[in-house]
Write an enzyme that holds these catalytic residues in place. Sequence first.
Site, PDB file in Angstrom:
ATOM      1  N   GLY A 273      -7.810   2.128  -9.359  1.00  0.00           N
ATOM      2  CA  GLY A 273      -8.298   2.256  -7.995  1.00  0.00           C
ATOM      3  C   GLY A 273      -8.199   3.713  -7.575  1.00  0.00           C
ATOM      4  O   GLY A 273      -9.190   4.442  -7.484  1.00  0.00           O
ATOM      5  N   CYS A 340       2.215   5.366  19.550  1.00  0.00           N
ATOM      6  CA  CYS A 340       3.554   5.412  20.136  1.00  0.00           C
ATOM      7  C   CYS A 340       4.586   5.087  19.058  1.00  0.00           C
ATOM      8  O   CYS A 340       5.296   4.079  19.129  1.00  0.00           O
ATOM      9  CB  CYS A 340       3.646   4.440  21.302  1.00  0.00           C
ATOM     10  SG  CYS A 340       2.435   4.810  22.562  1.00  0.00           S
TER      11      CYS A 340
HETATM   12  C1  LIG Z   1      -3.406  -2.103  -6.587  1.00  0.00           C
HETATM   13  C2  LIG Z   1      -3.784  -2.649  -7.900  1.00  0.00           C
HETATM   14  C3  LIG Z   1      -4.560  -1.906  -8.796  1.00  0.00           C
HETATM   15  C4  LIG Z   1      -4.988  -0.488  -8.516  1.00  0.00           C
HETATM   16  O1  LIG Z   1      -3.934   0.363  -8.418  1.00  0.00           O
HETATM   17  P1  LIG Z   1      -4.140   1.953  -8.311  1.00  0.00           P
HETATM   18  O2  LIG Z   1      -2.777   2.472  -8.095  1.00  0.00           O
HETATM   19  O3  LIG Z   1      -5.043   2.172  -7.153  1.00  0.00           O
HETATM   20  O4  LIG Z   1      -4.749   2.402  -9.597  1.00  0.00           O
HETATM   21  C5  LIG Z   1      -4.928  -2.498  -9.975  1.00  0.00           C
HETATM   22  N1  LIG Z   1      -4.558  -3.767 -10.281  1.00  0.00           N
HETATM   23  C6  LIG Z   1      -3.809  -4.510  -9.452  1.00  0.00           C
HETATM   24  C7  LIG Z   1      -3.460  -5.894  -9.841  1.00  0.00           C
HETATM   25  C8  LIG Z   1      -3.391  -3.977  -8.242  1.00  0.00           C
HETATM   26  O5  LIG Z   1      -2.633  -4.708  -7.425  1.00  0.00           O
END
Ligand SMILES: *Cc1c(COP(=O)(O)O)cnc(C)c1O
Length: 417
Positions: A273, A340
């Site tokens: 991600g 706040c």
């Molecule tokens: C959050 C998540 C990702 C992505 O994580 P990054 O740190 O953004 O690369 C991939 N797989 C699962 C199951 C996740 O919960």
Amino acid sequence: MAKRPFASLEKIREIAEIHPTPFHIYDEAGIRKTARDLLSAFSWNKGFKEFFAVKALPNPVILNILKEEGCGVDCSSYTELLLAKAVGFKGSEVMFSSNVTPKEDYLLARELGAYINLDDASDADIVTDLFPLPKTMCLRYNPGGTFAIGNTIMDNPQDAKYGMTEEQMVEAIKKLMGRGVKHFGIHAFLSSNTLTDYYYPILAEMMFLLAVRVKKATGADISFINLSGGIGIPYMPEDEKVDIFHVGRKVKEAYESILVPEGMEPSIFAELGRFMTGPHGALVTRVVHEKKIYKDYLGVDACAADLMRPAMYGAYHHITVLGKEDEAPANKYDVTGGLCENNDKFAIDRMLPKTEIGDLLFIHDTGAHGFSMGYNYNGKLRSAEILLKEDGSFRLIRRAETPDDYFSTLDILCGEY
Ligand SMILES: *Cc1c(COP(=O)(O)O)cnc(C)c1O
């Protein structure tokens, strides 16, 4: 290394005339390049697939760009699945990696033909009661103990709620084989935002060895190994970018030394991600207030509701005062939003060029876990999202919330207030 904004003051001014600040802006060219680099780094693996973690940046226009580049999506909730479906992802383009999973979510994942990644051994029985099992299923591993790279402890899987033990995985696979499942994937996510080139290779080695043991214990066909997310990005100017080509080569070495001799040739899957979109987004906000008490405060029109990471994790996000990129830092500021909550600060004791009311700030690296972690505390409304296209033009890809959006779930009280 100096961090430079991907958009100029002139461009941001042009956008802000039409779409008032604050907004998140995303760089299409950067996202496409990162996707191409990743795919090229792993092109040695025939079945390699990146399933972009939707939670990092859940906008359909962005998901469609990644789809065009050959990526799938990783979803973990009902609405993320709906979003994936709306963009046209289906079947083997969708990974469903959830935990504490409601039945409706499993049902929708199955309807889409997604790979279902079971977080716990008990989920094997839950899904068996819900639908005829798919031919391929994935199981999430938790090795327990600590996860170290060299002498550095990266994380503590023993304290993480995710995944199952090896014994549980072996039993679950035997059970699922007995119920007609033919192919298996194994998955683990052991550390977040890692900046070393060695996270994926070390995780891969561990997962490849696990795959060999699981295959021996069960006779199952291990058709993919899902290395999940966790590759980080350089938030700080002095951080170094992960060399994804080096990562690809190191994973290949482990693959060839562990799996190939066993006659195994599984696909490698990723669910990145942050790495995919993080650096290619920014929060643009205007300085609207300056206050000098015991410290010097710059008040901006965005707040932690637009970007929670600094307040939640004390995370560093680099800030550029647009148009003053080459001016020397002259003043020490706290850059604050209007919640706040005293932790509503994008930066604390940050050296910036002399900054004035009206200046536009470019808060870097908000392209993942930025807008998506937004919330409505203090009645703050979520910002717009804008795509900066490859040809330099821009497009609104989510409008800013209005008070009507904020009050829309009170429709049940219609007429009372
Ligand atoms: C959050 C998540 C990702 C992505 O994580 P990054 O740190 O953004 O690369 C991939 N797989 C699962 C199951 C996740 O919960």
